[in-house]
Design a protein around this motif. Structure first.
Motif, PDB file in Angstrom:
ATOM      1  N   LEU A  98      36.099  34.227  36.275  1.00 34.90           N
ATOM      2  CA  LEU A  98      34.945  34.633  37.087  1.00 34.90           C
ATOM      3  C   LEU A  98      35.392  35.380  38.343  1.00 34.90           C
ATOM      4  CD1 LEU A  98      32.729  31.442  36.692  1.00 34.90           C
ATOM      5  CD2 LEU A  98      32.295  33.710  35.726  1.00 34.90           C
ATOM      6  N   ALA A  99      36.479  34.918  38.966  1.00 29.58           N
ATOM      7  CA  ALA A  99      36.997  35.614  40.152  1.00 29.58           C
ATOM      8  C   ALA A  99      37.475  37.012  39.777  1.00 29.58           C
ATOM      9  CB  ALA A  99      38.135  34.805  40.771  1.00 29.58           C
ATOM     10  N   ALA A 100      38.098  37.147  38.614  1.00 28.49           N
ATOM     11  CA  ALA A 100      38.567  38.464  38.174  1.00 28.49           C
ATOM     12  C   ALA A 100      37.394  39.400  37.897  1.00 28.49           C
ATOM     13  CB  ALA A 100      39.428  38.309  36.920  1.00 28.49           C
ATOM     14  N   ILE A 101      36.296  38.868  37.365  1.00 29.51           N
ATOM     15  CA  ILE A 101      35.109  39.692  37.120  1.00 29.51           C
ATOM     16  C   ILE A 101      34.500  40.151  38.438  1.00 29.51           C
ATOM     17  CG2 ILE A 101      32.747  39.650  36.212  1.00 29.51           C
ATOM     18  CD1 ILE A 101      33.806  37.806  33.971  1.00 29.51           C
ATOM     19  N   VAL A 102      34.468  39.276  39.423  1.00 32.07           N
ATOM     20  CA  VAL A 102      33.984  39.672  40.754  1.00 32.07           C
ATOM     21  C   VAL A 102      34.780  40.869  41.266  1.00 32.07           C
ATOM     22  CG1 VAL A 102      33.860  38.966  43.189  1.00 32.07           C
ATOM     23  CG2 VAL A 102      33.063  37.411  41.401  1.00 32.07           C
ATOM     24  N   ASP A 103      36.108  40.810  41.125  1.00 38.39           N
ATOM     25  CA  ASP A 103      36.953  41.918  41.590  1.00 38.39           C
ATOM     26  C   ASP A 103      36.743  43.175  40.744  1.00 38.39           C
ATOM     27  OD1 ASP A 103      37.999  40.285  43.542  1.00 38.39           O
ATOM     28  OD2 ASP A 103      39.781  39.736  42.390  1.00 38.39           O
ATOM     29  N   ALA A 104      36.693  42.984  39.417  1.00 36.76           N
ATOM     30  CA  ALA A 104      36.561  44.139  38.528  1.00 36.76           C
ATOM     31  C   ALA A 104      35.241  44.878  38.739  1.00 36.76           C
ATOM     32  CB  ALA A 104      36.685  43.688  37.069  1.00 36.76           C
ATOM     33  N   GLU A 105      34.183  44.122  39.014  1.00 36.91           N
ATOM     34  CA  GLU A 105      32.856  44.716  39.189  1.00 36.91           C
ATOM     35  C   GLU A 105      32.578  45.104  40.636  1.00 36.91           C
ATOM     36  OE1 GLU A 105      30.585  45.480  36.900  1.00 36.91           O
ATOM     37  OE2 GLU A 105      31.783  44.757  35.214  1.00 36.91           O
ATOM     38  N   GLY A 106      33.489  44.746  41.521  1.00 34.41           N
ATOM     39  CA  GLY A 106      33.266  45.044  42.935  1.00 34.41           C
ATOM     40  C   GLY A 106      32.038  44.351  43.488  1.00 34.41           C
ATOM     41  N   ILE A 107      31.821  43.118  43.068  1.00 36.71           N
ATOM     42  CA  ILE A 107      30.626  42.377  43.500  1.00 36.71           C
ATOM     43  C   ILE A 107      30.773  41.951  44.959  1.00 36.71           C
ATOM     44  CG2 ILE A 107      29.253  40.294  43.147  1.00 36.71           C
ATOM     45  CD1 ILE A 107      29.996  40.420  40.192  1.00 36.71           C
ATOM     46  N   GLU A 108      29.841  42.401  45.777  1.00 36.44           N
ATOM     47  CA  GLU A 108      29.829  42.053  47.202  1.00 36.44           C
ATOM     48  C   GLU A 108      28.400  41.666  47.589  1.00 36.44           C
ATOM     49  OE1 GLU A 108      31.417  45.170  49.580  1.00 36.44           O
ATOM     50  OE2 GLU A 108      33.398  45.144  48.621  1.00 36.44           O
ATOM     51  N   PRO A 109      28.118  40.380  47.681  1.00 38.96           N
ATOM     52  CA  PRO A 109      26.752  39.944  48.014  1.00 38.96           C
ATOM     53  C   PRO A 109      26.297  40.484  49.366  1.00 38.96           C
ATOM     54  CG  PRO A 109      28.074  38.103  47.232  1.00 38.96           C
ATOM     55  CD  PRO A 109      29.015  39.235  47.449  1.00 38.96           C
TER      56      PRO A 109
END
Length: 473
Positions: free
Chosen positions: A367-378
């Motif tokens: 999940l942390a890697a997906i956050v980085d890959a997608e550039g998720i920034e709340p």
């Protein structure tokens, strides 16, 4: 408040790091003055009122090193948290802290280091558009019957009977308890209603009343458990002089239209069963959503490559165990009592938790890697929305809660949690639901709930769906 601890991170083998931390001189001095004020409240020095000794006087009297020792002891926990946050790592397990014995001179920074396990790194595979089995909500007649039985039990009547008491009966008793011949506080009861077989009383008490008739007197001997809430009774043998006043049998209502009307206001039993079915369907639908979400995450994990060292897994297993102990403590069960009940020591339980710990580490890494890959920034709006329920429970606003978190340095942690939640929502939104049969045929991940329904097994980590509907709720 700005982070007063600067950090650098050194990568070590097996998902471990060393964090080199440096506490700013101004923060060190602030803590020294704070410690001196606290120590001054406990000192008596001629010429000063108690509790009013200025910090410089305390430092001269005790020496700066002694006051700094106290400052480090009181502030190290806060500095550690600041260092972990500043390093941007996700710690796993207990840290090894190294604080030099030699203290810095006035105006110099204080340095310390932390060696600790961290969340492993995942190499992602496919995670968008995963095909995942999803079952349909289902309620069978047996589940409805169970709810009907609960309603019958709530409406049951207790009828006095002229026969010896049986398991399931209620008895009305008077009792006087003694330990070593002396009465104790809370050991006397009058006209107490006890359900035999309910296991609500100290083990052995109810069993010794089975077969008793109204008017009969019995001596009940029990031993209080070692973890009994009253320490003066724990582990002691007690005798209770019990007089049985009445024996009452439970009379359950017939399951018919009259029962439906009394239980819930429906005209017919069919309407009641339909209402229960609809409510159970909603409960199962919520459980299904959680199952499907878990299954989508597991599908993404199965496509990824994550190495989890044994040492890291064991550390996380101990963390899971501590969480279990904390939950049990809130329910009134101590850690020692739980270990006695299970007949195993803490280390054995930790080893048993290792498969769950390994799975949890892999999920978190992916999940942390997906956050980085997608550039998720709340955004701030996402944060406010996430904090809304907590703010409402605390009687405040999300904006005020955000300010509190920002001032305490915890807002970034909340932002990371929200990012993980958004990653999960992305996975679920992008996944393609297929039938469980298709998932099996294609050797895809399917939801554990279907297997449980077919085999009667229940996954041990699946939480309860909560209390089902009862009339008036």
């Amino acid at each position: 408040m700005a982070n007063s601890v600067k950090t650098s991170v050194i990568e070590l083998p097996e998902s471990r790091v060393r964090v080199e931390a440096q506490v700013a001189p101004e923060e060190v001095e602030r803590r020294v003055q704070q410690a001196a004020r606290e120590l001054g409240r406990q000192m008596r020095i001629p010429g000063f009122r108690k509790g009013k000794i200025p910090p410089p006087v305390v430092i001269r009297r005790l020496g700066r090193d002694a006051v700094l020792d106290e400052a480090v002891r009181s502030a190290l926990g806060s500095w550690y948290a600041d260092a972990i946050d500043g390093a941007g790592i996700a710690p796993v397990g207990e840290p090894q802290l190294d604080v030099p014995d030699e203290h810095p001179a006035a105006g110099q920074p204080l340095q310390f280091s932390i060696e600790i396990g961290v969340r492993p790194t995942a190499r992602l595979g496919e995670y968008r558009g995963l095909e995942v089995g999803r079952r349909e909500p289902h309620v069978d007649d047996a589940q409805i019957d169970e709810e009907i039985d609960r309603l019958r039990d709530r409406l049951a009547k207790l009828d006095t009977v002229e026969r010896p008491a049986q398991i399931g009966d209620h008895v009305v008793v008077d009792y006087v308890g003694t330990v070593d011949g002396e009465e104790f506080q809370g050991g006397v009861g009058r006209d107490q209603l006890i359900e035999l077989g309910s296991a609500r009383l100290v083990p052995g008490f109810e069993d010794q009343l089975v077969g008793a008739s109204a008017g009969e007197e019995r001596t009940v001997t029990i031993t209080f458990p070692d973890d009994y809430p009253a320490p003066e009774l724990a582990g002691n043998e007690a005798q209770f002089a019990v007089t049985v006043n009445e024996v009452k049998a439970k009379s359950l209502p017939d399951v018919d239209d009259g029962f439906a009307a009394e239980a819930s206001g429906f005209d017919t039993l069919a309407e009641l069963r339909e209402d229960i079915s609809e409510r159970l369907q909603k409960v199962d639908a919520r459980a299904l959503e959680r199952e499907y979400e878990d299954a989508v995450i597991e599908a993404a994990v199965a496509e990824a490559d994550v190495e989890v060292p044994d040492r890291l897994v064991h550390a996380r297993a101990h963390e899971l165990l501590e969480e279990t102990f904390a939950v049990l403590a809130r329910q009134g069960v101590s850690k020692d009592a739980y270990l006695r009940i299970t007949g195993r020591d803490e280390e054995a339980l930790a080893h048993e938790a290792e498969p769950e710990a390994a799975a949890a580490l892999k999920r978190e890494a992916v999940l942390a890697a997906i956050v980085d890959a997608e550039g998720i920034e709340p955004t701030d709006e996402h944060i406010r929305e996430a904090l809304g329920p907590s703010a409402e429970r605390q009687g405040t606003t999300a904006e005020k809660l955000i300010e509190q978190l920002r001032s305490s340095g915890r807002l970034d942690r909340v932002r990371r949690d929200v990012a993980i939640r958004q990653a999960i929502e992305l996975l679920v939104a992008e996944a393609k639901a297929i039938s469980v049969e298709q998932a099996k045929a294609r050797k895809k991940i399917w939801t554990p709930g279907k297997e449980a329904a077919e085999t009667g097994a229940h996954p041990p980590s699946r939480p309860s769906t909560g209390q089902l509907w009862t009339p008036g709720s």
